[in-house]
Design an enzyme around this catalytic site. Sequence first.
Site, PDB file in Angstrom:
ATOM      1  N   ARG A 132      -5.335   0.547 -10.782  1.00 49.24           N
ATOM      2  CA  ARG A 132      -4.170  -0.093 -10.166  1.00 49.24           C
ATOM      3  C   ARG A 132      -3.361  -0.960 -11.108  1.00 49.24           C
ATOM      4  NH1 ARG A 132      -6.076  -1.768  -4.132  1.00 49.24           N
ATOM      5  NH2 ARG A 132      -6.093   0.412  -3.528  1.00 49.24           N
TER       6      ARG A 132
ATOM      7  N   HIS B 133      -0.652  -4.561  -5.845  1.00 52.39           N
ATOM      8  CA  HIS B 133      -0.698  -3.132  -5.517  1.00 52.39           C
ATOM      9  C   HIS B 133       0.581  -2.478  -6.023  1.00 52.39           C
ATOM     10  CE1 HIS B 133      -1.157   0.622  -3.405  1.00 52.39           C
ATOM     11  NE2 HIS B 133      -2.362   0.257  -3.028  1.00 52.39           N
TER      12      HIS B 133
END
Length: 540
Positions: A286, A238
């Site tokens: 992402r 992330h």
Amino acid sequence: MKYSEYSAVIVGSGAAGLYAALKISKQVNLPDGILLITKSELGESNSKYAQGGIVGVIHQNPEDSVRMHVNDTLNAGAGLSDKETVEFISKTSDIVINDLISMGVDFDRDENGKLTFTLEAAHSIRRILHLGGDATGRGIVEALSKRVLSDNNITVMPHTMAVELLVSSENECKGAIVYNELTGEHEVVYTPALILATGGVCQIYKYTTNPEGATGDGVALAYEAGAIIQDMEFIQFHPTALALSQNNKNRFLISESVRGEGAKLINERGEEFMSKYSDKRELAPRDVVTRAIYKEMLTNNSANVFLNASIINPTKLLSRFPTIKGRCAENGIDITRTPIPVAPAAHYTMGGIRAEVDGKTSIAGLYAIGEVASTGLHGANRLASNSLLECVVCAYELAEYLSFSELQIPKKIDDGIKKMIDVYSRSISGVQYNVDNLKSKLKDIMWNNVGIVRTEKGLLSAQSAIDKLKKDFKRRRKCLSIKEYEYRNMLTVSSLIIEGALERRESRGAHCRADYGLIIENALHSNILKTEKKELSYVE
Ligand SMILES: Cc1cc2nc3c(=O)[nH]c(=O)nc-3n(C[C@H](O)[C@H](O)[C@H](O)COP(=O)(O)OP(=O)(O)OC[C@H]3O[C@@H](n4cnc5c(N)ncnc54)[C@H](O)[C@@H]3O)c2cc1C
């Protein structure tokens, strides 16, 4: 050893395990009830910490469509998602989301009582439902746990860990050996339906958003039992976890929806940089944002970049993100004024036990749902908020499937299984391992060599370092504590990730090989890791 029998045994109490327990309890004939075992307290899981929300392609949002959601998911998946699976999960979301609502999951609504939807990276439309602003996972887990505790069909066994699957020579799962930390005893549970809902593996990395329990147990147990495991090289990092210091390892997530609501990434000189890397800027997939941050950190020799949320209207910012506001405030950061220090952290496991959308695996009687499973939804890179949706759709489909099955307790237990049980009946002694220390060595190896950017040299060096750790840790089967079992399993999944990463000689989605170029469009296949059922080994 104590023996017990249940019509279904569910391992794990995140969104997938809890929802499966409730649906199976309602729909399936269960002469022997359901056992739900979980490693710590009921509900302690990745699910509980989910912030942003859950994808809902639902009739209450008529501007959205299955076609749009499927396209977004396929684009994010970098060519490896299975289109049929994506379509199925997207289509089923209307039923399951409305079912969750009917079970008391109280998604946020506007002043007119209409559900509100947020935007996250790589979604073409606002379609993400949230709860308590940024406490979606907690809301779902609390609502489902309450129901599980009052369901007479379900027995909950907390602080209990599945440590071995009992799979016969005919490739049928008959149950599991579990370790109850409260009694210090191993027990055998027999069942015709063993359901792994054990979540992901990201605790094998030094920096992660995952809580302590995410040690890859389900993947390791299934692999040792001979199940097909696939795509383990795809670990999602992330981009924005709160980076307070190098010592702050389990990192608090700063949800993607903060960028969805307008926050901008800046480097330590205060310059916005995302336009250099993608025309979608902060809302690029992402993996793209993570690599952009990684590059900025390397170029500027800095430990983090910053997320500037102060440009969002402060009233909106504080009401949408109360949890993030609170955690930052505890650390002296006023998010309405000060940019938040952020850096990438290991977050989600795209690969796992190969499973169909109803949880069926390559072993009869063994099912995998949620993050532990690899259904083909996420491909090489998960689209934000698709994972909670996958948990509930697959749990729902599993209950449907089991409702047509006759769940009879297995009668014939072969010699291999008897031998396995015998291993766990014996008492063991031996050195006490300093497991915290060993885990931290492993996490360093994985972060430094099998992280955001990988090379063959780094992967090979990690492989030999992990082989050495395996040699030094003598407990391949029975262990003395949950922590030892976790470490045993972490070694197994780390090797699987490295093996997959070495085999995939291309850069695709979350798997970036600095020694190979960008996506090779035609090299589309899943990376399958299969073990023959292991020889029974017992080393004290
Ligand atoms: C901080 C954070 C934020 C996230 N935000 C979002 C989001 O906004 N939207 C979204 O869709 N996804 C999000 N995700 C991902 C999502 O939360 C997970 O993919 C999903 O919750 C996984 O659910 P699960 O039920 O499969 O596993 P989990 O929720 O991880 O549950 C696994 C359970 O299994 C238990 N367990 C594990 N091994 C054993 C064993 N051997 N024996 C017994 N019990 C065991 C664990 O204790 C736990 O109870 C987020 C993840 C994190 C970490």
